[in-house]
Motif scaffolding. Sequence first.
Motif, PDB file in Angstrom:
ATOM      1  N   ASP A 153       0.821  -1.202   0.000  1.00  0.00           N
ATOM      2  CA  ASP A 153       0.000   0.000   0.000  1.00  0.00           C
ATOM      3  C   ASP A 153       0.856   1.253   0.000  1.00  0.00           C
ATOM      4  O   ASP A 153       0.498   2.277  -0.585  1.00  0.00           O
ATOM      5  N   ALA A 154       2.025   1.195   0.667  1.00  0.00           N
ATOM      6  CA  ALA A 154       2.937   2.331   0.626  1.00  0.00           C
ATOM      7  C   ALA A 154       3.405   2.582  -0.796  1.00  0.00           C
ATOM      8  O   ALA A 154       3.568   3.717  -1.228  1.00  0.00           O
ATOM      9  N   GLU A 155       3.594   1.499  -1.552  1.00  0.00           N
ATOM     10  CA  GLU A 155       3.996   1.650  -2.948  1.00  0.00           C
ATOM     11  C   GLU A 155       2.907   2.328  -3.748  1.00  0.00           C
ATOM     12  O   GLU A 155       3.166   3.205  -4.568  1.00  0.00           O
ATOM     13  N   LEU A 156       1.644   1.970  -3.448  1.00  0.00           N
ATOM     14  CA  LEU A 156       0.543   2.608  -4.150  1.00  0.00           C
ATOM     15  C   LEU A 156       0.493   4.093  -3.837  1.00  0.00           C
ATOM     16  O   LEU A 156       0.259   4.925  -4.704  1.00  0.00           O
ATOM     17  N   MET A 157       0.757   4.483  -2.604  1.00  0.00           N
ATOM     18  CA  MET A 157       0.759   5.897  -2.236  1.00  0.00           C
ATOM     19  C   MET A 157       1.813   6.662  -3.008  1.00  0.00           C
ATOM     20  O   MET A 157       1.673   7.829  -3.306  1.00  0.00           O
ATOM     21  N   GLY A 158       2.908   5.971  -3.332  1.00  0.00           N
ATOM     22  CA  GLY A 158       3.972   6.625  -4.080  1.00  0.00           C
ATOM     23  C   GLY A 158       3.683   6.759  -5.551  1.00  0.00           C
ATOM     24  O   GLY A 158       4.521   7.225  -6.304  1.00  0.00           O
ATOM     25  N   GLY A 159       2.533   6.316  -6.011  1.00  0.00           N
ATOM     26  CA  GLY A 159       2.144   6.506  -7.398  1.00  0.00           C
ATOM     27  C   GLY A 159       2.574   5.386  -8.306  1.00  0.00           C
ATOM     28  O   GLY A 159       2.634   5.554  -9.518  1.00  0.00           O
ATOM     29  N   ALA A 160       2.918   4.198  -7.765  1.00  0.00           N
ATOM     30  CA  ALA A 160       3.331   3.098  -8.618  1.00  0.00           C
ATOM     31  C   ALA A 160       2.173   2.628  -9.475  1.00  0.00           C
ATOM     32  O   ALA A 160       1.029   2.597  -9.032  1.00  0.00           O
ATOM     33  N   ILE A 161       2.446   2.243 -10.668  1.00  0.00           N
ATOM     34  CA  ILE A 161       1.401   1.775 -11.570  1.00  0.00           C
ATOM     35  C   ILE A 161       1.002   0.341 -11.233  1.00  0.00           C
ATOM     36  O   ILE A 161      -0.128  -0.050 -11.384  1.00  0.00           O
ATOM     37  N   GLY A 162       1.929  -0.448 -10.737  1.00  0.00           N
ATOM     38  CA  GLY A 162       1.595  -1.797 -10.271  1.00  0.00           C
ATOM     39  C   GLY A 162       1.746  -2.852 -11.341  1.00  0.00           C
ATOM     40  O   GLY A 162       2.236  -2.612 -12.440  1.00  0.00           O
ATOM     41  N   ARG A 163       1.307  -4.055 -10.974  1.00  0.00           N
ATOM     42  CA  ARG A 163       1.523  -5.193 -11.857  1.00  0.00           C
ATOM     43  C   ARG A 163       0.818  -5.022 -13.186  1.00  0.00           C
ATOM     44  O   ARG A 163       1.335  -5.412 -14.231  1.00  0.00           O
ATOM     45  N   SER A 164      -0.381  -4.447 -13.181  1.00  0.00           N
ATOM     46  CA  SER A 164      -1.104  -4.303 -14.441  1.00  0.00           C
ATOM     47  C   SER A 164      -0.389  -3.357 -15.388  1.00  0.00           C
ATOM     48  O   SER A 164      -0.443  -3.523 -16.605  1.00  0.00           O
ATOM     49  N   GLY A 165       0.304  -2.352 -14.840  1.00  0.00           N
ATOM     50  CA  GLY A 165       1.077  -1.450 -15.689  1.00  0.00           C
ATOM     51  C   GLY A 165       2.232  -2.165 -16.354  1.00  0.00           C
ATOM     52  O   GLY A 165       2.517  -1.965 -17.543  1.00  0.00           O
TER      53      GLY A 165
ATOM     54  N   LEU B  77      -8.546   3.358 -10.995  1.00  0.00           N
ATOM     55  CA  LEU B  77      -8.692   4.393 -12.006  1.00  0.00           C
ATOM     56  C   LEU B  77      -7.444   4.591 -12.852  1.00  0.00           C
ATOM     57  O   LEU B  77      -7.533   4.935 -14.033  1.00  0.00           O
ATOM     58  N   PHE B  78      -6.252   4.384 -12.260  1.00  0.00           N
ATOM     59  CA  PHE B  78      -5.011   4.637 -12.988  1.00  0.00           C
ATOM     60  C   PHE B  78      -4.440   3.367 -13.618  1.00  0.00           C
ATOM     61  O   PHE B  78      -3.317   3.374 -14.115  1.00  0.00           O
ATOM     62  N   ASP B  79      -5.191   2.279 -13.578  1.00  0.00           N
ATOM     63  CA  ASP B  79      -4.767   1.050 -14.246  1.00  0.00           C
ATOM     64  C   ASP B  79      -5.126   1.119 -15.726  1.00  0.00           C
ATOM     65  O   ASP B  79      -6.155   1.709 -16.093  1.00  0.00           O
TER      66      ASP B  79
ATOM     67  N   LEU C 231      -1.465   6.558 -18.512  1.00  0.00           N
ATOM     68  CA  LEU C 231      -0.320   7.289 -19.039  1.00  0.00           C
ATOM     69  C   LEU C 231       0.008   8.490 -18.152  1.00  0.00           C
ATOM     70  O   LEU C 231       1.184   8.790 -17.906  1.00  0.00           O
ATOM     71  N   VAL C 232      -1.013   9.177 -17.658  1.00  0.00           N
ATOM     72  CA  VAL C 232      -0.788  10.295 -16.729  1.00  0.00           C
ATOM     73  C   VAL C 232      -0.009   9.826 -15.508  1.00  0.00           C
ATOM     74  O   VAL C 232       0.957  10.461 -15.077  1.00  0.00           O
ATOM     75  N   ALA C 233      -0.435   8.687 -14.923  1.00  0.00           N
ATOM     76  CA  ALA C 233       0.249   8.155 -13.737  1.00  0.00           C
ATOM     77  C   ALA C 233       1.690   7.782 -14.051  1.00  0.00           C
ATOM     78  O   ALA C 233       2.603   8.037 -13.250  1.00  0.00           O
ATOM     79  N   LYS C 234       1.922   7.179 -15.216  1.00  0.00           N
ATOM     80  CA  LYS C 234       3.282   6.773 -15.577  1.00  0.00           C
ATOM     81  C   LYS C 234       4.185   7.982 -15.785  1.00  0.00           C
ATOM     82  O   LYS C 234       5.311   8.017 -15.291  1.00  0.00           O
TER      83      LYS C 234
END
Length: 360
Positions: free
Chosen positions: A118-130, A309-311, A327-330
């Motif tokens: 969850d800390a990674e998500l707070m940092g704006g990571a796109i995650g596995r789907s990205g 939303l950002f996936d 793309l905005v998140a990346k």
Amino acid sequence: MTALTSSIPVFDHDELIQSHPVPTLLIDDGGVVLFVNAAAEQLCNVSRSAMVGRVIYDVIEMDRNYRQRMSDAATSALFAHRTEISAGGRRSFFVDMQMVPYGQSGHRILALVPSQSDAELMGGAIGRSGRAAGAAASMLAHEIKNPLAGIKGAAQLLARKTDAGGERFTTLICAEVDRIATLIDQMEHFSRGQPIACGPINLYQPIHQAMETARARQFPGVRFAEDFDPSLPLVHGNHDAMVQILLNLLTNGCEALGGRDDGVVRLTTAYRHGLSIDNGDGRGRIALPIEVSVSDNGPGVPADIRGDLFDPFVTTKREGRGLGLALVAKLARDMGGTVQHIRDGEWTRFRVHLPVAQKG
């Protein structure tokens, strides 16, 4: 001793808590939220103004046992390891929850320490789907774009030898080929491993370019509003990436208004203390005080997709591809920043947070 004591600066405790990287809330003896710092605002995906004055468990969904203890003035302290909570339309996640007494009035400080994922998500990571989208983009670009070029060339040759009725179909083929090629070009953004070139930029140059482009599209019934902080320092970023981010957000805001005659899309800038992230590159937490916000007074994002939303491929548009916000998140992450969605009253806000350019 007196001389030493007099040299110690007086701290602004509100500012100190506001700048603290741990999500922190101040609640009264009945569980009503009195104060929220920037980290808690981002974790909960709810604006400070929407939380203050509400009971804590109306903002954060949690186990009934914890709800009862927080609303009980007799419970001054609480510690819960890996507790499942949810807030702001996000899917449930786990935190270490700690509550301690504050002052003599029954107030309590509540800290929510997210788990590593969850800390990674707070940092704006796109995650596995990205990352999966990046791999898919590489495959699609290699396996599909070359045949597409051949299909379009063949259709153009046929168009020279056909009648008006046949030309209608060759035109359709060419248009569909161009549409698919554009989709693949957008997906390729996720497969590019090299970082974008960043340096000191004046934020108002890409803002002006994006606003001019958005206005030129003449969205019916939409009024643009601006609220800028003229004293912002130079930002660490990339001009073209910022134009792309802002244009995507402005276009989304305009389209969300659906042609209503009272639609407003507002672009604001501000300097915010307190927000920082750890990108995992060994530099520790990096401050992100520059905020660029694009807001609209449309109906908002459906609750069931806010957490995703950002996936890639998540969209509310009938003909949307679901790549714009991914793309905005990346791009925000590539510049060392982050992007956040918040529903604040009647406004839908997308807030991009960026670092200040280092003085060289």
